[in-house]
Design a protein around this motif. Structure first.
Motif, PDB file in Angstrom:
ATOM      1  N   HIS A 165       0.814  -1.228   0.000  1.00  0.00           N
ATOM      2  CA  HIS A 165       0.000   0.000   0.000  1.00  0.00           C
ATOM      3  C   HIS A 165       0.849   1.280   0.000  1.00  0.00           C
ATOM      4  CE1 HIS A 165      -3.656  -2.301   0.533  1.00  0.00           C
ATOM      5  NE2 HIS A 165      -3.101  -2.959   1.526  1.00  0.00           N
ATOM      6  N   ASP A 166       2.147   1.118  -0.180  1.00  0.00           N
ATOM      7  CA  ASP A 166       3.046   2.275  -0.233  1.00  0.00           C
ATOM      8  C   ASP A 166       2.922   3.150   1.030  1.00  0.00           C
ATOM      9  OD1 ASP A 166       4.972   3.928  -1.163  1.00  0.00           O
ATOM     10  OD2 ASP A 166       3.681   5.059  -2.525  1.00  0.00           O
ATOM     11  N   ILE A 167       3.143   2.519   2.168  1.00  0.00           N
ATOM     12  CA  ILE A 167       2.989   3.197   3.465  1.00  0.00           C
ATOM     13  C   ILE A 167       4.375   3.477   4.054  1.00  0.00           C
ATOM     14  CG2 ILE A 167       2.070   2.939   5.836  1.00  0.00           C
ATOM     15  CD1 ILE A 167       0.052   0.904   4.625  1.00  0.00           C
ATOM     16  N   THR A 168       4.531   4.663   4.645  1.00  0.00           N
ATOM     17  CA  THR A 168       5.749   4.955   5.415  1.00  0.00           C
ATOM     18  C   THR A 168       5.539   4.418   6.824  1.00  0.00           C
ATOM     19  OG1 THR A 168       6.074   6.961   4.135  1.00  0.00           O
ATOM     20  CG2 THR A 168       7.268   6.816   6.214  1.00  0.00           C
ATOM     21  N   VAL A 169       6.602   3.866   7.413  1.00  0.00           N
ATOM     22  CA  VAL A 169       6.481   3.301   8.763  1.00  0.00           C
ATOM     23  C   VAL A 169       7.487   3.966   9.686  1.00  0.00           C
ATOM     24  CG1 VAL A 169       6.515   1.195  10.156  1.00  0.00           C
ATOM     25  CG2 VAL A 169       5.801   1.087   7.766  1.00  0.00           C
ATOM     26  N   ILE A 170       7.004   4.400  10.846  1.00  0.00           N
ATOM     27  CA  ILE A 170       7.922   4.848  11.902  1.00  0.00           C
ATOM     28  C   ILE A 170       8.198   3.635  12.775  1.00  0.00           C
ATOM     29  CG2 ILE A 170       8.172   6.209  14.017  1.00  0.00           C
ATOM     30  CD1 ILE A 170       6.476   8.389  12.792  1.00  0.00           C
ATOM     31  N   SER A 171       9.481   3.327  12.971  1.00  0.00           N
ATOM     32  CA  SER A 171       9.847   2.257  13.890  1.00  0.00           C
ATOM     33  C   SER A 171      10.441   2.916  15.128  1.00  0.00           C
ATOM     34  CB  SER A 171      10.855   1.316  13.213  1.00  0.00           C
ATOM     35  OG  SER A 171      11.173   0.252  14.073  1.00  0.00           O
ATOM     36  N   ASP A 172       9.645   2.995  16.183  1.00  0.00           N
ATOM     37  CA  ASP A 172      10.094   3.636  17.423  1.00  0.00           C
ATOM     38  C   ASP A 172      10.820   2.583  18.251  1.00  0.00           C
ATOM     39  OD1 ASP A 172      10.413   4.771  19.914  1.00  0.00           O
ATOM     40  OD2 ASP A 172       8.355   5.513  20.078  1.00  0.00           O
ATOM     41  N   GLU A 173      12.157   2.692  18.288  1.00  0.00           N
ATOM     42  CA  GLU A 173      12.981   1.639  18.900  1.00  0.00           C
ATOM     43  C   GLU A 173      13.624   2.115  20.205  1.00  0.00           C
ATOM     44  OE1 GLU A 173      15.501  -0.028  15.815  1.00  0.00           O
ATOM     45  OE2 GLU A 173      13.746  -0.398  14.521  1.00  0.00           O
ATOM     46  N   ILE A 174      12.927   2.996  20.906  1.00  0.00           N
ATOM     47  CA  ILE A 174      13.495   3.610  22.116  1.00  0.00           C
ATOM     48  C   ILE A 174      13.815   2.587  23.210  1.00  0.00           C
ATOM     49  CG2 ILE A 174      11.208   4.214  23.058  1.00  0.00           C
ATOM     50  CD1 ILE A 174      13.859   6.735  23.470  1.00  0.00           C
ATOM     51  N   TYR A 175      13.134   1.417  23.170  1.00  0.00           N
ATOM     52  CA  TYR A 175      13.417   0.383  24.186  1.00  0.00           C
ATOM     53  C   TYR A 175      14.222  -0.783  23.622  1.00  0.00           C
ATOM     54  CZ  TYR A 175       9.989   3.022  26.785  1.00  0.00           C
ATOM     55  OH  TYR A 175       9.339   4.058  27.423  1.00  0.00           O
ATOM     56  N   LYS A 176      14.794  -0.601  22.447  1.00  0.00           N
ATOM     57  CA  LYS A 176      15.475  -1.730  21.772  1.00  0.00           C
ATOM     58  C   LYS A 176      16.587  -2.344  22.622  1.00  0.00           C
ATOM     59  CE  LYS A 176      17.179  -2.938  17.192  1.00  0.00           C
ATOM     60  NZ  LYS A 176      18.180  -3.913  17.529  1.00  0.00           N
ATOM     61  N   GLU A 177      17.239  -1.507  23.417  1.00  0.00           N
ATOM     62  CA  GLU A 177      18.377  -2.001  24.204  1.00  0.00           C
ATOM     63  C   GLU A 177      17.924  -2.702  25.481  1.00  0.00           C
ATOM     64  OE1 GLU A 177      18.555   1.035  22.478  1.00  0.00           O
ATOM     65  OE2 GLU A 177      19.774  -0.129  21.070  1.00  0.00           O
ATOM     66  N   ILE A 178      16.637  -2.589  25.815  1.00  0.00           N
ATOM     67  CA  ILE A 178      16.163  -3.179  27.087  1.00  0.00           C
ATOM     68  C   ILE A 178      15.259  -4.372  26.760  1.00  0.00           C
ATOM     69  CG2 ILE A 178      14.962  -2.708  29.262  1.00  0.00           C
ATOM     70  CD1 ILE A 178      15.600   0.277  28.791  1.00  0.00           C
ATOM     71  N   THR A 179      15.875  -5.551  26.629  1.00  0.00           N
ATOM     72  CA  THR A 179      15.085  -6.753  26.318  1.00  0.00           C
ATOM     73  C   THR A 179      15.586  -7.913  27.161  1.00  0.00           C
ATOM     74  OG1 THR A 179      16.592  -7.272  24.517  1.00  0.00           O
ATOM     75  CG2 THR A 179      14.555  -6.135  23.928  1.00  0.00           C
ATOM     76  N   TYR A 180      14.735  -8.929  27.283  1.00  0.00           N
ATOM     77  CA  TYR A 180      15.044 -10.060  28.156  1.00  0.00           C
ATOM     78  C   TYR A 180      15.079 -11.335  27.338  1.00  0.00           C
ATOM     79  CZ  TYR A 180      13.177  -6.183  30.762  1.00  0.00           C
ATOM     80  OH  TYR A 180      12.940  -4.926  31.214  1.00  0.00           O
ATOM     81  N   GLY A 181      16.267 -11.637  26.821  1.00  0.00           N
ATOM     82  CA  GLY A 181      16.445 -12.901  26.105  1.00  0.00           C
ATOM     83  C   GLY A 181      15.948 -12.897  24.674  1.00  0.00           C
ATOM     84  N   VAL A 182      15.540 -11.760  24.154  1.00  0.00           N
ATOM     85  CA  VAL A 182      15.163 -11.699  22.732  1.00  0.00           C
ATOM     86  C   VAL A 182      15.924 -10.543  22.084  1.00  0.00           C
ATOM     87  CG1 VAL A 182      12.829 -12.665  22.846  1.00  0.00           C
ATOM     88  CG2 VAL A 182      13.167 -10.244  23.315  1.00  0.00           C
ATOM     89  N   GLU A 183      16.133 -10.635  20.806  1.00  0.00           N
ATOM     90  CA  GLU A 183      16.832  -9.590  20.038  1.00  0.00           C
ATOM     91  C   GLU A 183      15.837  -8.993  19.065  1.00  0.00           C
ATOM     92  OE1 GLU A 183      20.251  -8.602  18.765  1.00  0.00           O
ATOM     93  OE2 GLU A 183      20.867  -8.924  20.838  1.00  0.00           O
ATOM     94  N   PRO A 184      15.294  -7.816  19.350  1.00  0.00           N
ATOM     95  CA  PRO A 184      14.309  -7.280  18.401  1.00  0.00           C
ATOM     96  C   PRO A 184      14.968  -6.898  17.075  1.00  0.00           C
ATOM     97  CG  PRO A 184      14.497  -5.888  20.383  1.00  0.00           C
ATOM     98  CD  PRO A 184      15.580  -6.897  20.460  1.00  0.00           C
ATOM     99  N   THR A 185      14.289  -7.239  15.991  1.00  0.00           N
ATOM    100  CA  THR A 185      14.787  -6.868  14.663  1.00  0.00           C
ATOM    101  C   THR A 185      14.384  -5.427  14.371  1.00  0.00           C
ATOM    102  OG1 THR A 185      14.518  -9.129  13.919  1.00  0.00           O
ATOM    103  CG2 THR A 185      14.558  -7.451  12.189  1.00  0.00           C
ATOM    104  N   SER A 186      15.296  -4.674  13.767  1.00  0.00           N
ATOM    105  CA  SER A 186      14.930  -3.318  13.331  1.00  0.00           C
ATOM    106  C   SER A 186      14.164  -3.428  12.015  1.00  0.00           C
ATOM    107  CB  SER A 186      16.189  -2.471  13.121  1.00  0.00           C
ATOM    108  OG  SER A 186      16.700  -2.058  14.352  1.00  0.00           O
ATOM    109  N   LEU A 187      12.981  -2.832  12.005  1.00  0.00           N
ATOM    110  CA  LEU A 187      12.101  -2.944  10.839  1.00  0.00           C
ATOM    111  C   LEU A 187      12.784  -2.516   9.540  1.00  0.00           C
ATOM    112  CD1 LEU A 187       9.199  -3.732  10.211  1.00  0.00           C
ATOM    113  CD2 LEU A 187       8.498  -1.471  10.942  1.00  0.00           C
ATOM    114  N   GLY A 188      13.605  -1.485   9.636  1.00  0.00           N
ATOM    115  CA  GLY A 188      14.254  -0.944   8.436  1.00  0.00           C
ATOM    116  C   GLY A 188      15.252  -1.886   7.810  1.00  0.00           C
ATOM    117  N   THR A 189      15.597  -2.990   8.501  1.00  0.00           N
ATOM    118  CA  THR A 189      16.553  -3.937   7.907  1.00  0.00           C
ATOM    119  C   THR A 189      15.856  -4.912   6.950  1.00  0.00           C
ATOM    120  OG1 THR A 189      16.269  -5.539   9.716  1.00  0.00           O
ATOM    121  CG2 THR A 189      18.035  -3.918   9.971  1.00  0.00           C
TER     122      THR A 189
END
Ligand code: PLP
Length: 382
Positions: free
Chosen positions: A197-221
């Motif tokens: 649908h040709d949509i722009t996405v904001i990926s708010d990754e302000i908590y990316k560094e604070i996780t418990y046993g999982v590695e969140p993927t950055s959407l832009g990758t």
């Protein structure tokens, strides 16, 4: 004199989180001992090396304006950090802002005009709605509460919510207020819809560094997302630097050029010596971030266990330092009662678009968390 305010402002509510915090402070000023589980603020001091870097920068005279987009050394350090996350942005595609909130505001202002459609995943951080309304945009909301706040099971609902009319989708993983980290399959689902649908996405990754046993993927990758994703991050949460006000966004150069005009005509730049401290944070603070994250993990386990002892099951967060407590349908009344009767401050889920819950922040110490849950139980709120 009577003032006419714009609809854009009058249809926006004040921040619910800040309103509850203000109420907590008011009660404290009256002598009450309030357990404040409302505020999304780590209770750790800013790591000493970052404080020293800030002081050194002041001593060295870094107190004037900087280049509007931020000093080049910081933007290069951010580019390196983003590269570690798999994102390819040069310094010319990065704007440093006074906090991630300002970054989000600038992006929404740059992209959204009257009647533009924006999709939020509920529960969604309180300021997204306000920012979209202030830009004149219209909201469509997708409720994730039936799927333990996970996005993957709700992809069909998201598919129903988006269309060629959708301008922007905001994704926040790890999420405030749920602590959910979206799976790769969920993010791929977002990608497919964004491309279709040709949509722009904001990926708010302000908590990316604070996780418990999982590695969140950055959407832009994800393939197809590089030129339609704006990545937002900041220093408030991971480095316990809330009051320093330092954040940033990175995205396609065209967006950076447009948003850069708004940025330079409004904030000029983030604070000079704070930007210098930000370089230290990015380059030399891994151990402190790990220690804080470990402490958050212990607090999460403690709260989940204590709630379970009182017969309350929650969706266990995998990141950030929040969880959603299921409460009465009238969550507003529940939160007001909890603060008045038990002197425990939480935020009503309806502020995030999801009534029937209260958000607990476990960025408080273990003692305060125990005290807060004990009081809620004693006063009949659990
Ligand atoms: N995005 C989310 C999801 C947040 O929870 C917050 C702060 O609570 C922000 C952005 C803004 O952070 P900052 O302190 O960098 O402005």
């Amino acid at each position: 004199m009577s003032m006419e305010f714009t609809d854009r402002l009058t249809r926006v509510e004040p921040s619910a989180t800040l309103a509850i915090s203000a109420l907590a402070t008011e009660l404290e000023n009256e002598g009450a001992d309030v357990v404040d589980l409302s505020v999304g603020e780590p209770d750790f001091p800013t790591p000493e090396n970052i404080v020293e870097a800030g002081k050194d920068a002041m001593d060295a005279g870094h107190t004037g304006y900087t280049t509007s987009a931020g000093i080049i050394d910081l933007r290069e350090a951010i580019a390196d950090k983003l590269a570690d996350d798999g994102l390819d942005h040069g310094p010319e595609e990065i704007i440093v802002t006074p906090g991630a909130k300002q970054a989000l505001y600038e992006i929404v202002q740059a992209l959204i005009g009257d009647g533009d459609e924006v999709v939020l995943l509920d529960p969604a951080w309180v300021s997204y709605e306000a920012m979209v309304k202030m830009a004149g945009g219209d909201l469509t909301r997708v409720d994730l509460s039936d799927s333990d706040f996970q996005l993957e099971p709700a992809l069909d609902d998201l598919a129903d919510a988006v269309s060629d009319e959708t301008e922007l989708l905001i994704v926040n993983s790890p999420s405030n207020p749920t602590g959910a980290v979206y799976s790769d399959a969920a993010l791929e689902g977002v990608r497919d819809l964004a491309v279709e649908h040709d949509i722009t996405v904001i990926s708010d990754e302000i908590y990316k560094e604070i996780t418990y046993g999982v590695e969140p993927t950055s959407l832009g990758t994800l393939e197809g997302m590089a030129d339609r994703t704006v990545t937002v991050n900041g220093f408030s949460k991971a480095y316990s630097m809330t009051g320093w006000r330092l954040g940033y966004f990175a995205g396609p150069e065209e967006l950076i050029d447009q948003a850069g005009k708004l940025h330079s005509h409004s904030v000029s730049s983030a604070v000079n010596f704070v930007q210098h401290a930000g370089i230290e944070a990015l380059e030399n603070t891994d151990d402190a971030v790990s220690e804080m994250t470990e402490a958050f993990a212990e607090r999460r386990d403690l709260v989940v266990d204590l709630l379970e002892d009182h017969g309350v099951d929650v969706a266990v967060p995998e990141g950030a330092f929040y969880m959603m407590l299921p409460v009465d349908d009238d969550d507003q009344a529940w939160c007001e009662g909890a603060i008045e009767d038990a002197h425990v401050a939480t935020v009503p889920g309806s502020a995030f678009g999801t009534p029937g819950y209260a958000r607990i922040s476990y960025a408080a110490s273990e003692e305060r968390l125990e005290e807060g849950i004990e009081r809620l139980a004693e006063e009949g709120y659990l």
